[in-house]
Design a protein around this motif. Structure first.
Motif, PDB file in Angstrom:
ATOM      1  N   GLN A   1       1.069 -21.297 -12.544  1.00 49.76           N
ATOM      2  CA  GLN A   1      -0.057 -21.589 -11.654  1.00 49.76           C
ATOM      3  C   GLN A   1      -0.818 -22.851 -12.058  1.00 49.76           C
ATOM      4  OE1 GLN A   1      -3.535 -18.980 -11.947  1.00 49.76           O
ATOM      5  NE2 GLN A   1      -2.624 -18.011 -13.746  1.00 49.76           N
ATOM      6  N   TYR A   2      -0.760 -23.226 -13.322  1.00 46.67           N
ATOM      7  CA  TYR A   2      -1.478 -24.404 -13.803  1.00 46.67           C
ATOM      8  C   TYR A   2      -0.624 -25.672 -13.758  1.00 46.67           C
ATOM      9  CZ  TYR A   2      -4.425 -20.662 -15.543  1.00 46.67           C
ATOM     10  OH  TYR A   2      -5.204 -19.521 -15.636  1.00 46.67           O
ATOM     11  N   ARG A   3       0.641 -25.541 -13.385  1.00 41.02           N
ATOM     12  CA  ARG A   3       1.553 -26.682 -13.373  1.00 41.02           C
ATOM     13  C   ARG A   3       1.923 -27.124 -11.965  1.00 41.02           C
ATOM     14  NH1 ARG A   3       5.864 -24.072 -17.664  1.00 41.02           N
ATOM     15  NH2 ARG A   3       4.506 -24.038 -19.511  1.00 41.02           N
ATOM     16  N   SER A   4       1.771 -26.237 -11.011  1.00 44.58           N
ATOM     17  CA  SER A   4       2.259 -26.503  -9.662  1.00 44.58           C
ATOM     18  C   SER A   4       1.273 -25.977  -8.631  1.00 44.58           C
ATOM     19  CB  SER A   4       3.623 -25.824  -9.470  1.00 44.58           C
ATOM     20  OG  SER A   4       3.942 -25.659  -8.118  1.00 44.58           O
ATOM     21  N   ALA A   5       0.929 -26.823  -7.670  1.00 43.26           N
ATOM     22  CA  ALA A   5       0.018 -26.403  -6.601  1.00 43.26           C
ATOM     23  C   ALA A   5       0.638 -25.282  -5.770  1.00 43.26           C
ATOM     24  CB  ALA A   5      -0.324 -27.590  -5.715  1.00 43.26           C
ATOM     25  N   GLU A   6       1.942 -25.349  -5.563  1.00 42.92           N
ATOM     26  CA  GLU A   6       2.625 -24.303  -4.798  1.00 42.92           C
ATOM     27  C   GLU A   6       2.558 -22.970  -5.536  1.00 42.92           C
ATOM     28  OE1 GLU A   6       6.968 -23.196  -2.838  1.00 42.92           O
ATOM     29  OE2 GLU A   6       6.844 -24.673  -4.447  1.00 42.92           O
ATOM     30  N   MET A   7       2.821 -23.002  -6.846  1.00 40.02           N
ATOM     31  CA  MET A   7       2.785 -21.766  -7.631  1.00 40.02           C
ATOM     32  C   MET A   7       1.367 -21.223  -7.715  1.00 40.02           C
ATOM     33  SD  MET A   7       5.878 -21.027  -8.532  1.00 40.02           S
ATOM     34  CE  MET A   7       7.487 -21.753  -8.860  1.00 40.02           C
ATOM     35  N   ALA A   8       0.385 -22.106  -7.797  1.00 38.78           N
ATOM     36  CA  ALA A   8      -1.010 -21.666  -7.822  1.00 38.78           C
ATOM     37  C   ALA A   8      -1.363 -20.949  -6.527  1.00 38.78           C
ATOM     38  CB  ALA A   8      -1.937 -22.860  -8.041  1.00 38.78           C
ATOM     39  N   LYS A   9      -0.884 -21.493  -5.412  1.00 38.09           N
ATOM     40  CA  LYS A   9      -1.140 -20.865  -4.112  1.00 38.09           C
ATOM     41  C   LYS A   9      -0.478 -19.494  -4.026  1.00 38.09           C
ATOM     42  CE  LYS A   9      -0.769 -21.747   0.861  1.00 38.09           C
ATOM     43  NZ  LYS A   9      -0.303 -22.730   1.896  1.00 38.09           N
ATOM     44  N   LEU A  10       0.745 -19.392  -4.536  1.00 33.58           N
ATOM     45  CA  LEU A  10       1.454 -18.115  -4.526  1.00 33.58           C
ATOM     46  C   LEU A  10       0.783 -17.102  -5.451  1.00 33.58           C
ATOM     47  CD1 LEU A  10       5.135 -19.399  -4.520  1.00 33.58           C
ATOM     48  CD2 LEU A  10       4.009 -18.108  -2.680  1.00 33.58           C
ATOM     49  N   TYR A  11       0.292 -17.582  -6.595  1.00 39.37           N
ATOM     50  CA  TYR A  11      -0.438 -16.706  -7.513  1.00 39.37           C
ATOM     51  C   TYR A  11      -1.658 -16.117  -6.815  1.00 39.37           C
ATOM     52  CZ  TYR A  11      -3.129 -15.137 -11.552  1.00 39.37           C
ATOM     53  OH  TYR A  11      -3.855 -14.382 -12.429  1.00 39.37           O
ATOM     54  N   GLN A  12      -2.408 -16.955  -6.115  1.00 41.30           N
ATOM     55  CA  GLN A  12      -3.571 -16.478  -5.378  1.00 41.30           C
ATOM     56  C   GLN A  12      -3.161 -15.479  -4.297  1.00 41.30           C
ATOM     57  OE1 GLN A  12      -6.870 -17.032  -5.907  1.00 41.30           O
ATOM     58  NE2 GLN A  12      -6.289 -18.124  -7.777  1.00 41.30           N
ATOM     59  N   GLN A  13      -2.072 -15.778  -3.606  1.00 45.39           N
ATOM     60  CA  GLN A  13      -1.617 -14.920  -2.512  1.00 45.39           C
ATOM     61  C   GLN A  13      -1.203 -13.538  -2.986  1.00 45.39           C
ATOM     62  OE1 GLN A  13       1.651 -16.610  -0.250  1.00 45.39           O
ATOM     63  NE2 GLN A  13       2.339 -14.596   0.435  1.00 45.39           N
ATOM     64  N   TYR A  14      -0.461 -13.486  -4.093  1.00 43.34           N
ATOM     65  CA  TYR A  14       0.110 -12.223  -4.537  1.00 43.34           C
ATOM     66  C   TYR A  14      -0.743 -11.462  -5.538  1.00 43.34           C
ATOM     67  CZ  TYR A  14       4.582 -12.929  -2.191  1.00 43.34           C
ATOM     68  OH  TYR A  14       5.549 -13.084  -1.236  1.00 43.34           O
ATOM     69  N   LEU A  15      -1.511 -12.169  -6.362  1.00 42.52           N
ATOM     70  CA  LEU A  15      -2.155 -11.510  -7.494  1.00 42.52           C
ATOM     71  C   LEU A  15      -3.663 -11.687  -7.581  1.00 42.52           C
ATOM     72  CD1 LEU A  15       0.559 -12.483 -10.098  1.00 42.52           C
ATOM     73  CD2 LEU A  15       0.077 -10.154  -9.310  1.00 42.52           C
ATOM     74  N   ALA A  16      -4.239 -12.614  -6.840  1.00 38.71           N
ATOM     75  CA  ALA A  16      -5.673 -12.874  -6.997  1.00 38.71           C
ATOM     76  C   ALA A  16      -6.412 -12.741  -5.669  1.00 38.71           C
ATOM     77  CB  ALA A  16      -5.884 -14.254  -7.618  1.00 38.71           C
ATOM     78  N   ASN A  17      -6.656 -13.842  -5.003  1.00 39.28           N
ATOM     79  CA  ASN A  17      -7.488 -13.803  -3.803  1.00 39.28           C
ATOM     80  C   ASN A  17      -6.870 -12.978  -2.671  1.00 39.28           C
ATOM     81  OD1 ASN A  17      -9.988 -14.816  -2.549  1.00 39.28           O
ATOM     82  ND2 ASN A  17      -8.590 -15.852  -1.140  1.00 39.28           N
ATOM     83  N   GLY A  18      -5.549 -13.013  -2.571  1.00 42.03           N
ATOM     84  CA  GLY A  18      -4.877 -12.254  -1.507  1.00 42.03           C
ATOM     85  C   GLY A  18      -5.157 -10.763  -1.585  1.00 42.03           C
ATOM     86  N   PRO A  19      -4.806 -10.099  -2.689  1.00 45.51           N
ATOM     87  CA  PRO A  19      -5.093  -8.662  -2.792  1.00 45.51           C
ATOM     88  C   PRO A  19      -6.580  -8.346  -2.824  1.00 45.51           C
ATOM     89  CG  PRO A  19      -4.124  -9.495  -4.830  1.00 45.51           C
ATOM     90  CD  PRO A  19      -3.966 -10.559  -3.806  1.00 45.51           C
ATOM     91  N   LEU A  20      -7.390  -9.259  -3.381  1.00 48.97           N
ATOM     92  CA  LEU A  20      -8.839  -9.024  -3.405  1.00 48.97           C
ATOM     93  C   LEU A  20      -9.391  -8.970  -1.988  1.00 48.97           C
ATOM     94  CD1 LEU A  20     -11.532  -8.777  -4.953  1.00 48.97           C
ATOM     95  CD2 LEU A  20     -11.637 -11.286  -4.936  1.00 48.97           C
ATOM     96  N   CYS A  21      -9.030  -9.946  -1.162  1.00 47.81           N
ATOM     97  CA  CYS A  21      -9.516  -9.977   0.224  1.00 47.81           C
ATOM     98  C   CYS A  21      -8.929  -8.832   1.041  1.00 47.81           C
ATOM     99  CB  CYS A  21      -9.181 -11.323   0.863  1.00 47.81           C
ATOM    100  SG  CYS A  21     -10.141 -12.701   0.202  1.00 47.81           S
ATOM    101  N   TYR A  22      -7.687  -8.474   0.739  1.00 47.68           N
ATOM    102  CA  TYR A  22      -7.069  -7.335   1.418  1.00 47.68           C
ATOM    103  C   TYR A  22      -7.860  -6.061   1.140  1.00 47.68           C
ATOM    104  CZ  TYR A  22      -3.538  -3.786   2.580  1.00 47.68           C
ATOM    105  OH  TYR A  22      -2.879  -2.702   3.105  1.00 47.68           O
ATOM    106  N   MET A  23      -8.196  -5.835  -0.141  1.00 53.69           N
ATOM    107  CA  MET A  23      -8.956  -4.642  -0.486  1.00 53.69           C
ATOM    108  C   MET A  23     -10.362  -4.696   0.106  1.00 53.69           C
ATOM    109  SD  MET A  23      -6.770  -2.781  -1.852  1.00 53.69           S
ATOM    110  CE  MET A  23      -7.958  -1.446  -1.912  1.00 53.69           C
ATOM    111  N   ALA A  24     -10.959  -5.883   0.194  1.00 50.36           N
ATOM    112  CA  ALA A  24     -12.277  -6.001   0.821  1.00 50.36           C
ATOM    113  C   ALA A  24     -12.203  -5.581   2.283  1.00 50.36           C
ATOM    114  CB  ALA A  24     -12.795  -7.434   0.702  1.00 50.36           C
ATOM    115  N   ASP A  25     -11.139  -5.987   2.977  1.00 48.39           N
ATOM    116  CA  ASP A  25     -10.958  -5.580   4.375  1.00 48.39           C
ATOM    117  C   ASP A  25     -10.745  -4.074   4.478  1.00 48.39           C
ATOM    118  OD1 ASP A  25     -11.235  -8.152   5.360  1.00 48.39           O
ATOM    119  OD2 ASP A  25      -9.081  -8.556   5.402  1.00 48.39           O
ATOM    120  N   VAL A  26      -9.978  -3.511   3.541  1.00 54.14           N
ATOM    121  CA  VAL A  26      -9.732  -2.069   3.539  1.00 54.14           C
ATOM    122  C   VAL A  26     -11.038  -1.302   3.325  1.00 54.14           C
ATOM    123  CG1 VAL A  26      -8.673  -0.176   2.226  1.00 54.14           C
ATOM    124  CG2 VAL A  26      -7.321  -2.199   2.806  1.00 54.14           C
ATOM    125  N   PHE A  27     -11.836  -1.745   2.362  1.00 51.84           N
ATOM    126  CA  PHE A  27     -13.103  -1.064   2.087  1.00 51.84           C
ATOM    127  C   PHE A  27     -14.096  -1.254   3.229  1.00 51.84           C
ATOM    128  CE2 PHE A  27     -11.920  -1.502  -2.577  1.00 51.84           C
ATOM    129  CZ  PHE A  27     -11.604  -0.160  -2.716  1.00 51.84           C
TER     130      PHE A  27
END
Length: 206
Positions: free
Chosen positions: A119-145
């Motif tokens: 995630q710190y070496r590639s913008a694409e990998m950073a985006k995927l990290y956010q999608q799968y492990l950080a902002n993506g699941p966080l926002c998903y759970m916020a919508d669920v709650f």
């Protein structure tokens, strides 16, 4: 997918998770499998082709995991009713299964490690990290709650309180000798959170 194609994906991802995507060559992937580069190229056109197929597999698994646990598969603007109907029990079961998916299952566990590393070496990998492990699941759970409680104003804080500890648990799990103890702690966090949320919703209904 043929057995050889599957083995190539798994071997490549194992190397990516250990050394990083850019550092791994097609020759190294072929050597890990005991095959020639030519034999590998009969199945995948390039290292990028291998990575794209890894991504496709992860995207499919994402949808299948949500469906298996009766969780919303689409965004909240496309399936608002599904978010409203999601129960606390379903959230708890899904969350426990997801933690085990990202830690105990080799393919997704290596994908998680790859994204964490890159995630710190590639913008694409950073985006995927956010999608799968950080902002993506966080926002998903916020919508669920938000759908569950009807309170969009506090949904993000609820999601942070619930999902935030998962990052610590991932790190602790990876370094733990007693991984069962970490799983027990994860389950206790999820069950305690679910019980508190259930109690809060019941008190508000009175």
């Amino acid at each position: 997918m043929s057995d050889t194609k599957e083995k190539i994906l798994s071997a490549a991802l194992t190397l990516f998770a250990k050394d990083g995507y850019e550092a791994v060559s097609v020759s190294q992937i072929a050597d890990a499998l005991g095959i020639t580069k030519g034999a590998l190229y009969r199945h995948y056109a390039s290292k990028r082709d291998i990575f794209d197929c890894i991504l496709a597999r992860m995207q499919l698994a994402d949808a299948e995991n949500a469906k298996e646990h009766a969780m919303p598969e689409e965004t909240v603007d496309k399936a608002a009713d599904a978010y409203r109907k999601t129960s606390i029990a379903e959230i708890a079961a899904y969350s426990k299964a997801q933690f085990r998916y990202w830690t105990e299952e080799e393919f997704p566990a290596n994908f998680r490690k790859l994204l964490t590393l890159e995630q710190y070496r590639s913008a694409e990998m950073a985006k995927l990290y956010q999608q799968y492990l950080a902002n993506g699941p966080l926002c998903y759970m916020a919508d669920v709650f938000a759908g569950l409680t009807g309170d969009g104003a506090t949904a993000m804080q609820t999601a942070l309180d619930f999902y935030g500890p998962f990052f610590l648990f991932y790190s602790v799990y990876d370094g733990a000798e007693d991984k069962a103890a970490v799983l027990f702690a994860v389950d206790r966090h999820i069950d305690g959170f679910a019980a508190n949320l259930e109690s809060k919703l019941h008190s508000e209904d009175k």
